[in-house]
Design a protein around this motif. Structure first.
Motif, PDB file in Angstrom:
ATOM      1  N   PRO A   1       0.823  -1.215   0.000  1.00 20.54           N
ATOM      2  CA  PRO A   1       0.000   0.000   0.000  1.00 20.54           C
ATOM      3  C   PRO A   1       0.854   1.261   0.000  1.00 20.54           C
ATOM      4  CG  PRO A   1      -0.016  -1.038   2.171  1.00 20.54           C
ATOM      5  CD  PRO A   1       0.767  -1.945   1.273  1.00 20.54           C
ATOM      6  N   GLY A   2       0.594   2.130  -0.938  1.00 20.07           N
ATOM      7  CA  GLY A   2       1.254   3.435  -0.960  1.00 20.07           C
ATOM      8  C   GLY A   2       2.700   3.423  -1.418  1.00 20.07           C
ATOM      9  N   THR A   3       3.238   2.252  -1.743  1.00 25.26           N
ATOM     10  CA  THR A   3       4.637   2.146  -2.153  1.00 25.26           C
ATOM     11  C   THR A   3       4.712   1.295  -3.415  1.00 25.26           C
ATOM     12  OG1 THR A   3       5.183   2.045   0.181  1.00 25.26           O
ATOM     13  CG2 THR A   3       6.952   1.499  -1.352  1.00 25.26           C
ATOM     14  N   ALA A   4       5.555   1.727  -4.345  1.00 23.38           N
ATOM     15  CA  ALA A   4       5.720   0.947  -5.564  1.00 23.38           C
ATOM     16  C   ALA A   4       6.471  -0.345  -5.251  1.00 23.38           C
ATOM     17  CB  ALA A   4       6.493   1.760  -6.595  1.00 23.38           C
ATOM     18  N   SER A   5       6.012  -1.431  -5.796  1.00 25.23           N
ATOM     19  CA  SER A   5       6.739  -2.686  -5.646  1.00 25.23           C
ATOM     20  C   SER A   5       6.635  -3.472  -6.940  1.00 25.23           C
ATOM     21  CB  SER A   5       6.179  -3.504  -4.480  1.00 25.23           C
ATOM     22  OG  SER A   5       4.856  -3.889  -4.757  1.00 25.23           O
TER      23      SER A   5
ATOM     24  N   LEU B   1      -8.121  -5.487  -9.067  1.00 24.65           N
ATOM     25  CA  LEU B   1      -9.376  -4.963  -8.530  1.00 24.65           C
ATOM     26  C   LEU B   1      -9.382  -5.186  -7.020  1.00 24.65           C
ATOM     27  CD1 LEU B   1     -11.887  -6.316 -11.220  1.00 24.65           C
ATOM     28  CD2 LEU B   1     -10.954  -4.003 -11.025  1.00 24.65           C
ATOM     29  N   ARG B   2      -9.712  -4.128  -6.287  1.00 26.48           N
ATOM     30  CA  ARG B   2      -9.717  -4.228  -4.831  1.00 26.48           C
ATOM     31  C   ARG B   2     -10.996  -4.910  -4.365  1.00 26.48           C
ATOM     32  NH1 ARG B   2      -8.688   1.312  -1.724  1.00 26.48           N
ATOM     33  NH2 ARG B   2     -10.688   1.842  -2.678  1.00 26.48           N
ATOM     34  N   SER B   3     -10.835  -5.915  -3.544  1.00 25.01           N
ATOM     35  CA  SER B   3     -12.001  -6.611  -3.008  1.00 25.01           C
ATOM     36  C   SER B   3     -12.773  -5.654  -2.105  1.00 25.01           C
ATOM     37  CB  SER B   3     -11.520  -7.836  -2.212  1.00 25.01           C
ATOM     38  OG  SER B   3     -12.616  -8.500  -1.650  1.00 25.01           O
ATOM     39  N   GLY B   4     -14.083  -5.642  -2.227  1.00 24.42           N
ATOM     40  CA  GLY B   4     -14.899  -4.754  -1.393  1.00 24.42           C
ATOM     41  C   GLY B   4     -15.541  -3.650  -2.199  1.00 24.42           C
TER      42      GLY B   4
ATOM     43  N   PRO C   1      -3.476   1.260  -3.565  1.00 27.11           N
ATOM     44  CA  PRO C   1      -3.911   2.518  -2.943  1.00 27.11           C
ATOM     45  C   PRO C   1      -4.146   2.379  -1.441  1.00 27.11           C
ATOM     46  CG  PRO C   1      -5.731   1.503  -4.082  1.00 27.11           C
ATOM     47  CD  PRO C   1      -4.532   0.650  -4.371  1.00 27.11           C
ATOM     48  N   SER C   2      -4.217   1.158  -0.947  1.00 28.83           N
ATOM     49  CA  SER C   2      -4.506   0.955   0.474  1.00 28.83           C
ATOM     50  C   SER C   2      -4.151  -0.481   0.826  1.00 28.83           C
ATOM     51  CB  SER C   2      -6.011   1.149   0.735  1.00 28.83           C
ATOM     52  OG  SER C   2      -6.734   0.080   0.134  1.00 28.83           O
ATOM     53  N   THR C   3      -4.159  -0.763   2.127  1.00 24.38           N
ATOM     54  CA  THR C   3      -4.083  -2.168   2.516  1.00 24.38           C
ATOM     55  C   THR C   3      -5.372  -2.830   2.047  1.00 24.38           C
ATOM     56  OG1 THR C   3      -5.122  -1.695   4.629  1.00 24.38           O
ATOM     57  CG2 THR C   3      -2.713  -1.711   4.598  1.00 24.38           C
TER      58      THR C   3
ATOM     59  N   ALA D   1      -2.365  -6.785   0.228  1.00 21.90           N
ATOM     60  CA  ALA D   1      -1.417  -5.670   0.382  1.00 21.90           C
ATOM     61  C   ALA D   1      -1.441  -5.280   1.845  1.00 21.90           C
ATOM     62  CB  ALA D   1      -1.821  -4.498  -0.499  1.00 21.90           C
ATOM     63  N   ALA D   2      -0.292  -5.385   2.492  1.00 20.03           N
ATOM     64  CA  ALA D   2      -0.252  -5.087   3.927  1.00 20.03           C
ATOM     65  C   ALA D   2       1.119  -4.540   4.287  1.00 20.03           C
ATOM     66  CB  ALA D   2      -0.538  -6.325   4.740  1.00 20.03           C
TER      67      ALA D   2
END
Ligand code: CU
Length: 287
Positions: A199-203, A232-235, A260-262, A286-287
């Motif tokens: 989240p928030g960091t390129a990897s 696609l983000r679950s939720g 964009p987020s955990t 993503a955590a």
């Protein structure tokens, strides 16, 4: 600044970020510059919100930056049918008819089930009046989301609009498949994902393709790249489209992405081999 699609596509090591505005005013200025040729009365960006509003990930809104995704019908009577829609310019109420091609197409259409188990990447045909249409065949009834990923001509940044689509029939939502490092396509390819989404960091995410235990080294370009990855983000089904940053035809294709987020994401990799486009899907955290 929207999804960072161009950054990913044209800058080898750049992160494809969604949900990050980088530079106040930068989202608005290129629009003004790009619209110089249009008459002021038709400037559909005049009422666009400030750059600060652009921190929302793509695909969550049916209307954004002065454009609206208008599905002709938001439900299909069965799993097979035709999707018709326009991208409407809010200022004039007229369909958008001029686009900048990205990866060889004016518009990329993704259809995904709300439970993230069904996925289609389609390329509709545009009529001169701006109406897009494509046949669609879905594996099951239920709730879907349609994403239109496009760049209006004259604009620096592309955008992704999303709309709901219901498919009539008995619906049993499936649980999200558990996290796994390897996925198997319907036609027997095995794809392995290495790396983590942060989240928030390129990897970096590296996807390795093999068939019958042998690495595939002759992937074919599909829309100008050896792989296309959608997350696609679950939720809420926030949308991220990234492109690979090296030009080797396999067995590994690498992507740089920023979540964009955990949260939990479903990744869909499209790749072409033996003349056919195939899709592998993964659940990642993503955590
Ligand atoms: Cu496409």
């Amino acid at each position: 600044m929207r999804t960072g699609l161009k950054i990913a596509a044209f800058t080898a090591a750049a992160a494809a970020t969604f949900g990050t505005a980088y530079g106040v005013g930068s989202a608005a200025d290129p629009v003004v510059a790009g619209d110089e040729k249009r008459p002021a009365a038709h400037d559909e960006h005049a009422a666009a919100p400030a750059a600060a509003a652009d921190t929302t990930p793509g695909g969550l809104q049916v209307s954004e930056r002065g454009y609206t995704l208008d599905l002709e019908r938001d439900r299909l009577p069965g799993r097979t049918g035709e999707l018709r829609f326009t991208i409407t310019k809010d200022a004039t109420g007229k369909p958008l008819t001029s686009y900048t091609k990205e990866h060889g197409k004016e518009l990329h259409l993704i259809v995904a089930s709300r439970d993230l188990t069904a996925y289609r990447h389609l390329h509709p045909v545009r009529a001169a009046d701006g109406t897009w249409s494509t046949p669609v065949s879905l594996p099951k009834a239920g709730d879907y989301r349609v994403f239109a990923d496009f760049t209006p001509r004259g604009e620096e940044e592309g955008l992704t609009l999303g709309a709901g689509l219901g498919v009539a029939g008995t619906y049993a939502p499936a649980p999200l498949p558990p996290h796994a490092a390897t996925a198997r396509t319907a036609d027997g390819y095995e794809v392995r994902v290495d790396g983590e989404l942060r989240p928030g960091t390129a990897s970096e995410l590296t996807l390795g393709v093999s068939k019958d235990g042998r690495p595939v080294t002759d992937l074919e370009p599909y829309l100008g790249a050896y792989g296309h990855l959608v997350a696609l983000r679950s939720g809420d089904l926030a949308y991220l489209h990234v492109h690979p940053h090296d030009g080797r035809p396999g067995p590994e294709v690498s992507f740089t992405a920023t979540a964009p987020s955990t949260g939990t994401y479903r990744l869909f990799l499209d790749f072409k081999h033996d003349g056919k486009v195939r899709t592998a899907a993964f659940t990642v955290h993503a955590a």
